[in-house]
Scaffold this motif. Structure first.
Motif, mmCIF file in Angstrom:
data_model
loop_
_atom_site.group_PDB
_atom_site.id
_atom_site.type_symbol
_atom_site.label_atom_id
_atom_site.label_comp_id
_atom_site.label_asym_id
_atom_site.label_seq_id
_atom_site.Cartn_x
_atom_site.Cartn_y
_atom_site.Cartn_z
ATOM 1 N N PRO A 183 4.813 -16.908 -21.821
ATOM 2 C CA PRO A 183 6.787 -16.669 -21.549
ATOM 3 C C PRO A 183 6.159 -14.881 -20.654
ATOM 4 N N GLY A 184 7.590 -15.019 -19.400
ATOM 5 C CA GLY A 184 7.753 -14.221 -19.674
ATOM 6 C C GLY A 184 9.162 -13.736 -19.827
ATOM 7 N N ASP A 185 8.484 -12.104 -19.600
ATOM 8 C CA ASP A 185 9.954 -11.404 -19.684
ATOM 9 C C ASP A 185 11.202 -10.583 -18.693
ATOM 10 N N SER A 186 12.601 -10.664 -19.026
ATOM 11 C CA SER A 186 13.067 -11.254 -18.183
ATOM 12 C C SER A 186 13.896 -9.495 -17.825
ATOM 13 N N THR A 205 6.704 -8.087 -13.957
ATOM 14 C CA THR A 205 7.450 -8.794 -14.294
ATOM 15 C C THR A 205 8.529 -9.862 -13.971
ATOM 16 N N ASP A 240 6.766 -14.627 -14.544
ATOM 17 C CA ASP A 240 6.234 -15.258 -15.515
ATOM 18 C C ASP A 240 5.182 -16.393 -14.732
ATOM 19 N N GLN A 241 4.819 -15.685 -14.448
ATOM 20 C CA GLN A 241 3.792 -17.058 -13.633
ATOM 21 C C GLN A 241 2.642 -16.128 -13.806
ATOM 22 N N PRO A 261 2.193 -12.233 -16.960
ATOM 23 C CA PRO A 261 3.624 -11.226 -17.030
ATOM 24 C C PRO A 261 3.129 -10.131 -17.450
ATOM 25 N N SER A 276 4.682 -9.489 -20.511
ATOM 26 C CA SER A 276 4.489 -10.397 -22.103
ATOM 27 C C SER A 276 3.013 -10.514 -22.150
#
Length: 394
Positions: free
Chosen positions: A139-142, A370, A372-373, A385, A387
């Motif tokens: 999962p990415g972080d905004s 930044t 999410d992939q 990402p 994260s």
């Protein structure tokens, strides 16, 4: 054993947990004036204790180290002394030549993101195996979420304060205490306002090359003064210098290091930025994100099973890689940080140059962004990402 680290990073809490497992432990904190005076007046008696003796903030009384050496020489049982320090004790000029071969040092940093989320940060080790593994699903972080992480930092007291105003009050008090007390205890600072301004300049330059002459010009002080201030800030764990990587080992010694604030929350506070300002625009999100990544990597290296060291890479043509991780066997991995939700082939320019220079020693190159992939840009080049730093398993 010595636990060395920044104030408020959890050293006293950790030593209390260790002492609770021992028989007949005794803790003496040199933060208390009467205890410090006793240590200085009669250091030999001060260090005598049949069980575990915990001495907190040992940098205030380095004269205790020779009596500790004597006690260890006559009774070499391990685990008799547990020391803590909020300054780099082994770098103090007043330190007697008493410790080599007799003490193990552990550095304790502010919380990492994985520790905050009750996870195990494994990126610094896992990155060396990315070329042989399938792309991870993470999962990415905004940008807003990352801005919160940056502005919060990792000090336990700051993490515990959900109200941004209360958190900033803690950070303000923390910086003032370090400047007005800890640094002045190490060296006579005639103009603490200059030191605060220097810290603000360093925060604004986080992730950039550290050139003392430029800082001296901005502050209208001598380069020698700037260098002394930088040394003091590093001794109390306010800043960290990241050396340059080169395949020529001799070149590393003289190359220009990068600099970053040890805690991104302090950097944000010094620049007057909260998570909302970071999230909604401004040119400082990128540098602060890079400094944040560098310090997350630094934290992970303290518990990595392998001996891994952190560098940066920059050529004379100003092609660079933000972080280079090097194992003792010579293998390296490069990490580039992009404050963007998209990643392009040109973002790998520095990593490709590093790959050519390192040859077979190059294990992997990663652009942290930044988005999410997880994406592949070649057998050893990946985009992940940000994260992944705290969500990628070992």
């Amino acid at each position: 054993m010595l636990i060395n680290g920044a104030r408020q990073s959890g050293k006293s809490t950790l030593t209390a947990l260790v002492a609770g497992t021992q028989e007949n432990p005794l803790t003496k904190s040199l933060d208390r004036p009467q205890i410090l005076e006793a240590a200085r007046e009669d250091p030999n008696t001060f260090v005598e204790h049949p069980g575990l003796l915990v001495i907190d903030e040992i940098q205030y009384a380095p004269e205790l180290l020779l009596p500790i050496k004597y006690q260890v020489d006559i009774d070499p049982r391990p685990g008799r002394y547990l020391l803590t320090g909020s300054a780099r004790v082994l770098g103090l000029k007043s330190l007697p030549d008493a410790l080599p071969g007799r003490m193990e040092t552990i550095e304790l940093w502010p919380f990492s993101q994985g520790e905050i989320e009750d996870g195990v940060d494994g990126f610094a080790e896992a990155v060396f195996h990315l070329a042989d593994a399938p792309l991870p699903v993470l999962p990415g972080d905004s940008r807003r979420s990352l801005s919160l992480r940056i502005a919060r930092g990792g000090f336990p007291e700051a993490v515990a304060r959900s109200d941004p105003r209360r958190r900033r009050r803690f950070l303000a008090s923390y910086v003032s205490t370090l400047i007005d007390r800890d640094i002045r205890d190490l060296s006579d600072i005639s103009k603490p306002a200059d030191l605060r301004r220097l810290l603000q300049l360093v925060a604004a330059r986080t992730g950039q090359l550290l050139i003392a002459a430029n800082l001296a010009s901005d502050l209208s002080v001598s380069a020698r003064t700037v260098q002394r201030y930088l040394d003091l800030c590093e001794e109390v764990f306010l800043i960290k210098r990241v050396p340059a990587w080169s395949s020529n080992l001799a070149t590393r010694v003289v190359a220009t290091p990068k600099v970053a604030c040890v805690d991104s929350g302090i950097a944000s506070y010094l620049l007057g930025l909260d998570e909302n300002r970071l999230a909604t625009g401004g040119d400082l999100f990128g540098p602060l994100l890079e400094g944040f990544v560098l310090m997350e990597l630094s934290r992970q290296l303290t518990w990595a099973e392998d001996d891994i060291r952190l560098f940066h890479y920059r050529t004379k043509d100003q092609v660079e890689v933000d972080a280079v991780l090097e194992k003792a066997d010579g293998r390296i991995a490069g990490v580039e940080v992009k404050a963007s939700a998209t990643v392009r082939s040109e973002d790998f320019r520095g990593l490709r140059l590093l790959e050519r220079q390192a040859g077979d020693a190059f294990a992997a190159g990663v652009v942290l962004y930044t988005g999410d992939q997880a994406l592949s840009f070649g057998p050893r080049l990946k985009a992940l990402p940000v994260s992944a730093l705290w969500r990628l398993p070992r």
